[in-house]
Design an enzyme around this catalytic site. Structure first.
Site, PDB file in Angstrom:
ATOM      1  N   ARG A   1       0.902  -1.186   0.078  1.00 61.04           N
ATOM      2  CA  ARG A   1      -0.063  -0.068   0.001  1.00 61.04           C
ATOM      3  C   ARG A   1       0.810   1.322   0.066  1.00 61.04           C
ATOM      4  NH1 ARG A   1      -5.121   1.635   3.757  1.00 61.04           N
ATOM      5  NH2 ARG A   1      -3.426   1.558   5.626  1.00 61.04           N
TER       6      ARG A   1
ATOM      7  N   ASP B   1      -4.293   2.639  13.845  1.00 56.11           N
ATOM      8  CA  ASP B   1      -3.521   3.473  13.070  1.00 56.11           C
ATOM      9  C   ASP B   1      -4.040   4.691  12.792  1.00 56.11           C
ATOM     10  OD1 ASP B   1      -5.842   3.255  11.336  1.00 56.11           O
ATOM     11  OD2 ASP B   1      -4.763   1.785   9.761  1.00 56.11           O
TER      12      ASP B   1
END
Length: 535
Positions: free
Chosen positions: A169, A449
């Site tokens: 990613r 996160d």
């Protein structure tokens, strides 16, 4: 500093900090030349699509609600499909995600999962050393040469045979890479991540019988997807690779993007593999996009689950859209961390199982976890509970049409003092970790996160803006937030201890959290001011 001059522009250069060790060998003159070519060709277009993004948001700020675009009705209603999927992207029932530090890459690839999303974005604090080392780690992983010895414990980690499928990613379009300049300006962080990963690994991956696979985050519109498709096409041609060598999974994690799913798939039809329900960032985007709409203010984030009508509609529409077009529909993240207490762990696993059963029953082809300890529980749902590699046969053709009203429906639930205080503690601890170089952090039993911190601080900002009242009768004001912040910072300081408080920049984090939460205009991403505090 490293400078690279080019024959066609002798006074222009790529500039980055001096490289050493393995990074110096890997990021050679050819890699740098490719990066310059990409940036020069695509940075002007990126600046244009980001301006269009801002213009669309300005209309929403002025009172217009997001909706399906009437000018692209033909794309939504006509029959077409994306390019056929490579065999190794048809079975993605369970994926694990995490940052790209060496030990975590090994543990993720060894986990009992189908795929590992190696994350340069929301679970990675983009320090220069961390970004470079992440590229080295993935280079070694693709060659099955990855091992690590923990200096503290002496424990040795290495890849097992048949590791999970690796997908990288990249950073979002809004994030720069300040350490690398082309023609004097910082380059897009996502292009840096994309270019190096492709250059370093495409030959090895092709030799392994696979392609170069990416996750692309935080797109809002099909013109941004088209930008990435053009990057992919240029790269394949540059390295003389067949079309479709690069395949991407797009995270539908912004509210505007849910109205553009057909258009995004169409724009990337030669390169796309799947869409993903990035649920936590989607909640953040719902707040951010509708920040001026007083009737759309969310309650405590703890009650904004996938059972809320606007989130369940989003999940079902994503499944229906993907399967109609030949793409997979990936589910969202289970952020729980297993507990050592058997009774508490049983409760956690029951919550995870129920959440994943909802996704499976909606028709998703796979789902995400953040911790290897959840793999066996989720496999019961998404492996044992599925008859084949995916659920692409579920077309949801009998569903009533999902409308803009369904996707924007306000959430029911209270705004509580406890919820606000929890938001403050979580955001403070995450920001402190992030500006100290850690992007994936266990906090109160969840693997957090950046998305969680974003939800936490934007919720409070929006409550302040619209003068919302908590369950204790207090109106949420800037001063109330400052009072709670001071009190909750003291709680966190006691929890983490004086040494960690000093080592992890909690004082800077407290100030940053106060600044962005009390700003008159919403700070779009906390990672932008936070990035200025990173090395």
């Amino acid at each position: 500093m490293t400078h690279l001059n080019h024959d066609n522009a002798p006074h222009a250069a790529l500039t980055m900090p001096s490289l050493d060790g393995v990074a110096q060998q890997l990021i050679d003159a050819q890699a740098q030349q490719f990066l310059v070519e990409l940036v020069r060709r695509f940075r002007p277009q990126l600046e244009h699509v980001l301006k269009l993004r801002a213009q669309r948001q300005a209309k929403i700020d002025q009172g217009t609600l997001p909706d399906f675009d009437p000018t692209t009705k033909n794309i939504r209603e006509s029959e077409w499909r994306i390019a056929d999927l490579p065999k190794d992207l048809t079975k993605r029932r369970l994926e694990i995600t995490g940052p790209v530090d060496r030990k975590m890459v090994i543990n993720a690839l060894n986990a009992n999962v189908d795929c590992y999303m190696a994350d340069f974005e929301d679970s990675q604090s983009p320090t220069w050393d961390g970004v470079l080392q992440g590229q080295v780690n993935l280079y070694d992983a693709n060659r099955c040469e990855l091992e690590y010895t923990d200096p503290a414990s002496g424990k040795h980690y290495q890849l097992k045979p048949n590791p999970a499928l690796l997908i990288a990613r990249v950073r979002g379009l809004h994030l720069p890479e300040k350490h690398v300049l082309v023609d004097g300006d910082p380059i897009p962080g996502g292009l840096f991540d994309f270019a190096l990963y492709f250059y370093l690994n495409y030959q090895q991956r092709i030799a392994n019988g696979t392609g170069v696979y990416y996750y692309v985050p935080k797109l809002e519109h099909s013109d941004e997807a088209k930008w990435w498709a053009d990057v992919f096409t240029f790269t394949e041609d540059y390295f003389k690779q067949p079309r479709g060598t690069i395949r991407a999974t797009i995270l539908i994690e912004t509210l505007p993007a849910v109205f553009q799913m057909h258009e995004i798939l169409h724009a990337m039809r030669e390169h796309i593999a799947a869409l993903n329900c990035g649920r936590w960032d989607y909640i953040f985007s719902y707040i951010k996009t509708l920040k001026n709409h007083a009737d759309r203010v969310l309650p405590d984030r703890q009650v904004v689950t996938m059972s809320q009508p606007f989130l369940n509609a989003y999940s079902r529409l994503l499944v229906k859209t993907c399967h109609r077009r030949g793409a997979l529909a990936m589910g969202g993240m289970a952020a729980f961390i297993p507990s050592k207490d058997p009774q508490e762990n049983a409760t956690i696993l029951a919550k995870v199982k129920a959440d994943k059963e909802l996704e499976r029953d909606n028709g998703h082809d796979g789902t995400w976890i953040a911790h290897p300890g959840l793999a066996d529980t989720v496999r019961e749902v998404f492996v044992d509970g599925l008859p084949g590699d995916n659920q692409s046969h579920i077309l949801r053709e009998a569903d009533a049409p999902i409308t803009a009203h369904d996707l924007l429906e306000p959430s029911q639930g209270q705004r509580t003092e406890q919820g606000m205080r929890t938001n403050i503690r979580v955001a403070l601890q995450y920001i402190a970790a992030w500006i100290s170089g850690k992007g994936c952090v266990p906090i109160y039993g969840l693997m957090e996160d950046a998305a969680t911190a974003e939800i936490s601080r934007t919720s409070i900002w929006q409550w302040i803006k619209h003068g919302k009242t908590l369950d204790n009768g207090n109106v949420v004001t800037k001063q109330l937030f400052r009072d709670y912040l001071q009190q909750e910072a003291a709680v966190v300081r006691k929890e983490v201890g004086e040494q960690r408080w000093a080592d992890e920049n909690f004082a800077k984090a407290t100030q940053l959290l106060e600044d962005i939460t009390t700003a008159d205009e919403l700070v779009e991403f906390l990672t932008l001011p936070g990035y200025q505090l990173l090395n």
